[in-house]
Write a protein that holds these residues in place. Sequence first.
Motif, PDB file in Angstrom:
ATOM      1  N   LEU A  12       0.533  -0.887  -0.258  1.00 46.16           N
ATOM      2  CA  LEU A  12      -0.630   0.366   0.101  1.00 46.16           C
ATOM      3  C   LEU A  12       0.724   1.173   0.107  1.00 46.16           C
ATOM      4  CD1 LEU A  12      -3.210  -0.964   2.480  1.00 46.16           C
ATOM      5  CD2 LEU A  12      -3.432  -0.137  -0.100  1.00 46.16           C
ATOM      6  N   TYR A  13       2.096   0.740   0.928  1.00 47.43           N
ATOM      7  CA  TYR A  13       3.071   1.852   0.833  1.00 47.43           C
ATOM      8  C   TYR A  13       3.534   2.418  -0.683  1.00 47.43           C
ATOM      9  CZ  TYR A  13       6.994   4.857   1.941  1.00 47.43           C
ATOM     10  OH  TYR A  13       7.664   5.626   2.258  1.00 47.43           O
ATOM     11  N   GLN A  14       3.712   1.563  -1.115  1.00 48.90           N
ATOM     12  CA  GLN A  14       4.291   2.136  -2.725  1.00 48.90           C
ATOM     13  C   GLN A  14       3.659   2.326  -3.654  1.00 48.90           C
ATOM     14  OE1 GLN A  14       7.547   0.929  -3.425  1.00 48.90           O
ATOM     15  NE2 GLN A  14       7.856   0.772  -1.498  1.00 48.90           N
ATOM     16  N   ALA A  15       2.231   2.015  -3.558  1.00 48.54           N
ATOM     17  CA  ALA A  15       0.743   2.440  -4.686  1.00 48.54           C
ATOM     18  C   ALA A  15       0.505   3.630  -4.067  1.00 48.54           C
ATOM     19  CB  ALA A  15       0.017   1.692  -3.929  1.00 48.54           C
ATOM     20  N   PHE A  16       1.481   4.447  -2.540  1.00 52.38           N
ATOM     21  CA  PHE A  16       1.155   5.317  -1.825  1.00 52.38           C
ATOM     22  C   PHE A  16       1.888   6.400  -3.079  1.00 52.38           C
ATOM     23  CE2 PHE A  16       2.294   9.319   0.415  1.00 52.38           C
ATOM     24  CZ  PHE A  16       1.454   9.798   0.937  1.00 52.38           C
ATOM     25  N   TRP A  17       2.733   5.927  -3.599  1.00 55.51           N
ATOM     26  CA  TRP A  17       4.120   6.819  -3.986  1.00 55.51           C
ATOM     27  C   TRP A  17       3.425   7.512  -5.095  1.00 55.51           C
ATOM     28  CZ3 TRP A  17       6.624  10.128  -1.942  1.00 55.51           C
ATOM     29  CH2 TRP A  17       7.316  10.105  -0.761  1.00 55.51           C
ATOM     30  N   VAL A  18       2.743   6.088  -6.246  1.00 55.35           N
ATOM     31  CA  VAL A  18       1.577   5.920  -7.386  1.00 55.35           C
ATOM     32  C   VAL A  18       0.868   7.362  -7.581  1.00 55.35           C
ATOM     33  CG1 VAL A  18       0.979   5.262  -8.922  1.00 55.35           C
ATOM     34  CG2 VAL A  18       2.545   3.780  -8.042  1.00 55.35           C
ATOM     35  N   SER A  19       0.095   7.251  -6.266  1.00 53.85           N
ATOM     36  CA  SER A  19      -1.098   8.210  -6.204  1.00 53.85           C
ATOM     37  C   SER A  19      -0.555   9.178  -6.244  1.00 53.85           C
ATOM     38  CB  SER A  19      -1.877   7.845  -5.166  1.00 53.85           C
ATOM     39  OG  SER A  19      -2.705   7.352  -5.010  1.00 53.85           O
ATOM     40  N   LEU A  20       0.313   9.341  -5.586  1.00 49.83           N
ATOM     41  CA  LEU A  20       1.549  10.672  -4.902  1.00 49.83           C
ATOM     42  C   LEU A  20       1.713  11.434  -6.172  1.00 49.83           C
ATOM     43  CD1 LEU A  20       2.696  12.767  -3.165  1.00 49.83           C
ATOM     44  CD2 LEU A  20       4.361  11.729  -2.944  1.00 49.83           C
ATOM     45  N   SER A  57      -8.495   7.865  -7.131  1.00 52.57           N
ATOM     46  CA  SER A  57      -8.924   6.746  -7.054  1.00 52.57           C
ATOM     47  C   SER A  57      -9.653   5.972  -8.310  1.00 52.57           C
ATOM     48  CB  SER A  57     -10.054   6.088  -5.854  1.00 52.57           C
ATOM     49  OG  SER A  57     -10.987   7.425  -5.852  1.00 52.57           O
ATOM     50  N   LEU A  58     -10.321   6.496  -9.145  1.00 50.65           N
ATOM     51  CA  LEU A  58     -10.851   6.105 -10.032  1.00 50.65           C
ATOM     52  C   LEU A  58      -9.929   5.408 -11.577  1.00 50.65           C
ATOM     53  CD1 LEU A  58     -13.452   8.859 -10.714  1.00 50.65           C
ATOM     54  CD2 LEU A  58     -14.208   6.702  -9.917  1.00 50.65           C
ATOM     55  N   LEU A  59      -8.788   6.455 -11.018  1.00 52.40           N
ATOM     56  CA  LEU A  59      -7.600   5.711 -12.199  1.00 52.40           C
ATOM     57  C   LEU A  59      -7.804   3.909 -12.025  1.00 52.40           C
ATOM     58  CD1 LEU A  59      -5.291   8.307 -12.092  1.00 52.40           C
ATOM     59  CD2 LEU A  59      -6.552   7.853 -13.728  1.00 52.40           C
TER      60      LEU A  59
END
Lengths: 244, 294
Positions: B71-79, B226-228
Amino acid sequence: MTSAIRVRGIRKAFGDLEVLRGVDLDVNSGDVVCIVGPSGSGKSTLLRCINLLVTPDEGEIYLGDVALTNPHIRPEWVRQQIGMVFQQFNLFTHLTVKKNVTLALRHVKHYKRKEAEKIAISQLTRVGLADKLNSYPAQLSGGQQQRVAIARALAMGPKAILFDEPTSALDPESIQDVLTVMRRLGEEGMTMVVVTHEMGFAKEVADRVVFFDAGRILEEGTPDEIFDRAGHERTQSFMKKILR
Amino acid sequence: MTDGVSPQATPSPLPQETRTHWALRKVFAWSIWSRVVYGAAGVVFGVLFVLELGYLGVYRLTYALSVLNPLYQAFWVSLEVVAVILPVGFCLGFVIGWARTTRFVALRGLASAYVDFFRSMPPLALIFFFSLIAGLELRGSGVNPYDIRNLSLWMGVVALALHTAAYQAEIMRAGILSVPAGQTEAADAVGISRIRTMFVVVLPQAFRLSLPALGNEFSSSIKDTSLLNAIGWMELSGMALNLTSTSYTSHYVYASLVIWFEAAILYFVLTYVVTRAVRGIEDLYKVPGLEVAR
């Protein structure tokens, strides 16, 4: 005496409402002309026409020999020659007092910052606010704001200044501060056109008083002529109410 | 005192402020440092409390910790996505909002059409349109399929940026319209040209007035990312969905709860940082004397 501002046959209508119905006015240079009259008679519109904030429908306005109503004249140039002071001060709320005064010098006359600030300080000293340089307008009283507005107009070195009810939004004490500054300007020989309800000021300072009603000049003359020996019935009744 | 002088006549002096007084007042004053210290203390206590619950067996701590890393890895993608959407959306929204208030009819019409279109489209539909059309256009064109895939992913991000730009344009327009007419009139009266008036008088004030609403729109568009995951982005929500679907079926409900709880915290962090930054800019643009309350 040369006439600084000549207004000839100005007409202006907003839709069906005829606000100015043929106005002729001469303002000699160095004169203080007070325009008095009931609300809604077109006094403010006349002022706004003179510095082209409102474009007249008909008629000519001259500043010296220059026809301001000529379409080739840039309104920006006209407004550098003729300053304006508003009833609601209209200081730039997001800028300090100093920047309010220097803004036009920097962006219109392209002065260096130092030069502009020097002018700002000298003009603010002239209106007695040199100590408020770094205050914001919202931190000042109404009277102080109006004096800053006067300094802002003076900084551009105008040939004449138009005052649109400069004291109507002020408390009695502030009114006197502002009128003192205006009186001094008049004595120094600034050409001024003042729309006002301050009859005391008009009587004392004005070289000429113009009585305005329903979009035209009803009567004009020296303060004595207008206030004490008005020829027109409408002027007499207005003066009787105002002067009690 | 002894001769019966009334206490009103000689009021006892206020107690002198001691050094300890002063130090305590400094420590508990709502300064920037105390905010940082209190905030950090709050986070530490929160984390300890949640861990404690895990030790006590309210949930399975090892599982909760095992999903935290992806989730933390994905957080950076969101960022990364947010870092594209917010600046692009803001710049575009700023220009379009301005265009909506100009006197040039053609420009105004164009801007209005833009806002009308993008505001009335659901963001999910926009994301699909943009990424699918990009994919279809490039199919069979000899472009590396990997690049096509990448491009259609980013077209989804562009769709979101254009969507938020429409909203920000309306915010900017409201800001410009709420600058009193007297301000432009005063600028006119000292001979400042229209375009300069816009830059030095109207826009600075409009920007200040629209900041609270902009912060609102920023936080909203962060969550729109989050829709992406619908087009294949492995951002925070995508990763959370992925993790829930790969968890053991018997644990599905429990695992979903833990995973989405952690994802929600990360969304909170992202939004909080951005909205605090906007608040900071608001403070920067505050005019002394103009705003009594904040």
